[in-house]
Design a protein around this motif. Structure first.
Motif, PDB file in Angstrom:
ATOM      1  N   ASN A 114      42.433  44.794  47.325  1.00 11.05           N
ATOM      2  CA  ASN A 114      43.571  44.149  46.682  1.00 11.05           C
ATOM      3  C   ASN A 114      43.023  42.972  45.853  1.00 11.05           C
ATOM      4  O   ASN A 114      42.303  42.110  46.380  1.00 11.05           O
ATOM      5  CB  ASN A 114      44.546  43.670  47.757  1.00 11.05           C
ATOM      6  N   HIS A 115      43.361  42.934  44.581  1.00 13.05           N
ATOM      7  CA  HIS A 115      42.850  41.906  43.673  1.00 13.05           C
ATOM      8  C   HIS A 115      43.177  40.494  44.189  1.00 13.05           C
ATOM      9  O   HIS A 115      42.357  39.574  44.082  1.00 13.05           O
ATOM     10  CB  HIS A 115      43.477  42.148  42.294  1.00 13.05           C
ATOM     11  N   LEU A 116      44.356  40.329  44.756  1.00 13.72           N
ATOM     12  CA  LEU A 116      44.763  39.011  45.261  1.00 13.72           C
ATOM     13  C   LEU A 116      43.964  38.643  46.507  1.00 13.72           C
ATOM     14  O   LEU A 116      43.600  37.479  46.710  1.00 13.72           O
ATOM     15  CB  LEU A 116      46.257  39.002  45.587  1.00 13.72           C
ATOM     16  N   ALA A 118      40.958  39.502  46.977  1.00 11.18           N
ATOM     17  CA  ALA A 118      39.642  39.092  46.475  1.00 11.18           C
ATOM     18  C   ALA A 118      39.671  37.629  46.033  1.00 11.18           C
ATOM     19  O   ALA A 118      38.762  36.857  46.354  1.00 11.18           O
ATOM     20  CB  ALA A 118      39.221  39.995  45.322  1.00 11.18           C
ATOM     21  N   HIS A 119      40.730  37.218  45.314  1.00  5.65           N
ATOM     22  CA  HIS A 119      40.867  35.793  44.968  1.00  5.65           C
ATOM     23  C   HIS A 119      40.910  34.967  46.255  1.00  5.65           C
ATOM     24  O   HIS A 119      40.305  33.900  46.349  1.00  5.65           O
ATOM     25  CB  HIS A 119      42.160  35.551  44.191  1.00  5.65           C
ATOM     26  N   ALA A 120      41.643  35.480  47.247  1.00  5.59           N
ATOM     27  CA  ALA A 120      41.857  34.710  48.482  1.00  5.59           C
ATOM     28  C   ALA A 120      40.559  34.490  49.253  1.00  5.59           C
ATOM     29  O   ALA A 120      40.392  33.469  49.911  1.00  5.59           O
ATOM     30  CB  ALA A 120      42.881  35.425  49.366  1.00  5.59           C
ATOM     31  N   THR A 308      38.362  32.623  37.837  1.00  5.25           N
ATOM     32  CA  THR A 308      38.989  33.626  36.967  1.00  5.25           C
ATOM     33  C   THR A 308      38.496  35.017  37.392  1.00  5.25           C
ATOM     34  O   THR A 308      37.597  35.136  38.235  1.00  5.25           O
ATOM     35  CB  THR A 308      38.633  33.361  35.493  1.00  5.25           C
ATOM     36  N   ASP A 309      39.093  36.072  36.816  1.00  4.67           N
ATOM     37  CA  ASP A 309      38.784  37.423  37.282  1.00  4.67           C
ATOM     38  C   ASP A 309      37.312  37.778  37.096  1.00  4.67           C
ATOM     39  O   ASP A 309      36.727  37.500  36.043  1.00  4.67           O
ATOM     40  CB  ASP A 309      39.670  38.425  36.534  1.00  4.67           C
ATOM     41  N   ASN A 310      36.739  38.386  38.104  1.00  2.00           N
ATOM     42  CA  ASN A 310      35.308  38.724  38.067  1.00  2.00           C
ATOM     43  C   ASN A 310      35.025  39.838  39.080  1.00  2.00           C
ATOM     44  O   ASN A 310      35.857  40.129  39.949  1.00  2.00           O
ATOM     45  CB  ASN A 310      34.471  37.482  38.376  1.00  2.00           C
TER      46      ASN A 310
HETATM   47 ZN    ZN Z   1      43.206  37.444  38.959  1.00  2.00          ZN
END
Ligand code: ZN
Ligand code: KG4
Length: 358
Positions: A114-116, A118-120, A308-310
């Motif tokens: 889940n992209h979120l 991954a941020h978390a 930021t997204d990576n």
């Molecule tokens: Zn993002």
């Protein structure tokens, strides 16, 4: 353990190789991010079809570079992770399908991240931040306050009921004729403006819940701009400064409420963690430091390129899940919508405790 991570949910085509070493921070062996900003700039925002096509064209090369920068071949990789959502579905399909193909031919496990999530979890990659912590995620698509209690154990404490903060920055920039993406442009303009010139609202201020609302602020700004049009350079700077001040006030108020909820349910957070592109904003970072200090905790703000997204964040989340035995099958579906608190840790024996809510 080495994991290859693939990110294609928005307008960055990214891949990375990350090493998971047990407790403590991870090691980024490579992190390749190809931004599509130029392809979307003339439209003032991300065009989903253009994004998906650009991902198709760029992804193979980006993955090859990530492997070669890391000095590793696929034989040395232990798992293949891809963001399986939430995001623009065309791009998600490209990344997830590519990851499935690589997993299949290399006979490595697939991890659908889940992209979120991954941020978390990025704060654990950079700083080894222990659970539980309070996440403030603010990007172009999301504005959330989340209690991060373990891998697969996320409780959303607050969210936006309309626009995301980054989206509000982007729309403000568009309205004022500034470039895309708008956040950095608004911040630059704000630096030479008067934050007290325009009296903008602070939506949701004082409420006990930790939700956000940004659309009223954006509308108020538009009305102020219309009143004084045509705008001089100084008007634009003053509007940006007033907008940014209002947003930082809102962030301060909403995070105070979020941290109070966190305390009530889970005790003291081990950190306040910032994630998402909006955390690049210096005025917002200052507020985050202050709020963390007030709450008796520390601020963990990963370096900009990891906020930021990576691909590194996807690889890391993949590694954390893989370490718990959480893998996904090749029939896993891409998901345009996938709320963070629906992420589970179902495949592992430890799932029962990992998912426990109080
Ligand atoms: Zn993002
Ligand atoms: O996390 P991100 O790179 O991508 C996603 O949206 O997932 O965040 C991009 C967002 C954009 O809306 C951009 O305008 C905003 O973050 N942003 C900023 C700043 N830098 C990027 N907003 C305010 N101030 C900034 N300096």
């Amino acid at each position: 353990m080495l994991v290859l991570g693939i990110e294609t949910t928005c307008d960055e085509t990214a891949a990375a190789v990350v090493e998971w070493q047990g407790d403590g921070p991870g090691k980024i062996l490579s992190n390749v991010v190809l931004s599509q900003i130029n392809e979307h700039a003339m439209f003032g925002g991300v065009v989903p079809e253009i994004a998906a096509r650009a991902h198709v064209e760029a992804l193979d090369g980006v993955i090859a570079k990530a492997l070669s920068d890391a000095g590793r071949t696929l034989e040395r990789i232990d798992g293949i992770a891809a963001a399986a959502g939430p995001g623009l579905i065309g791009g998600v399909i490209v990344g997830l399908t590519t990851a499935k193909a690589i997993a299949l031919v290399s006979e490595r496990p697939l991890v659908a991240v889940n992209h979120l999530e991954a941020h978390a979890l990025t704060a654990r990659l950079t700083d080894g931040t222990p659970f539980p912590y309070c996440l403030f995620l603010a990007s172009g698509g999301h504005t959330q306050i989340v209690a991060v209690r373990g891998v697969g154990d996320y409780v959303r404490l607050g969210t936006t009921i309309d626009d995301a903060i980054g989206e509000a920055f982007d729309k403000t920039a568009k309205l004022l004729g500034l470039g895309y993406p708008g956040g950095p442009q608004v911040e630059i303009e704000a630096a030479r403006g008067d934050p007290n010139r325009f009296n903008l609202p602070r939506p949701m201020a004082g409420r006990k819940d930790a939700d956000f609302s940004l659309s009223g602020l954006k509308t108020a700004l538009r009305l102020e701009a219309e009143k004084i049009a045509p705008l001089s350079d100084q008007d634009v700077a003053d509007l940006c400064a007033s907008f940014q001040r209002a947003v930082t006030d809102v962030v301060m108020d909403r995070l105070r409420a979020g941290l109070a909820l966190f305390h009530d349910h889970y005790g003291a957070p081990r950190a306040l963690v910032a994630a998402g592109g909006v955390a690049a904003n210096q005025a917002i970072r200052k507020v985050l430091h202050r709020i963390a200090f007030e709450a008796g905790t520390v601020l963990v703000a990963p370096p900009l390129e990891l906020c930021t997204d990576n691909g590194a964040m996807i690889a890391w989340a993949g590694a954390e899940r893989l370490a718990l035995g959480l893998t996904d099958t090749l029939d896993t579906s891409p998901r345009a919508r996938w709320p963070l608190d629906n992420v589970s840790a179902h495949a592992a024996p430890a799932a029962a405790t990992a998912r426990r809510r109080v």
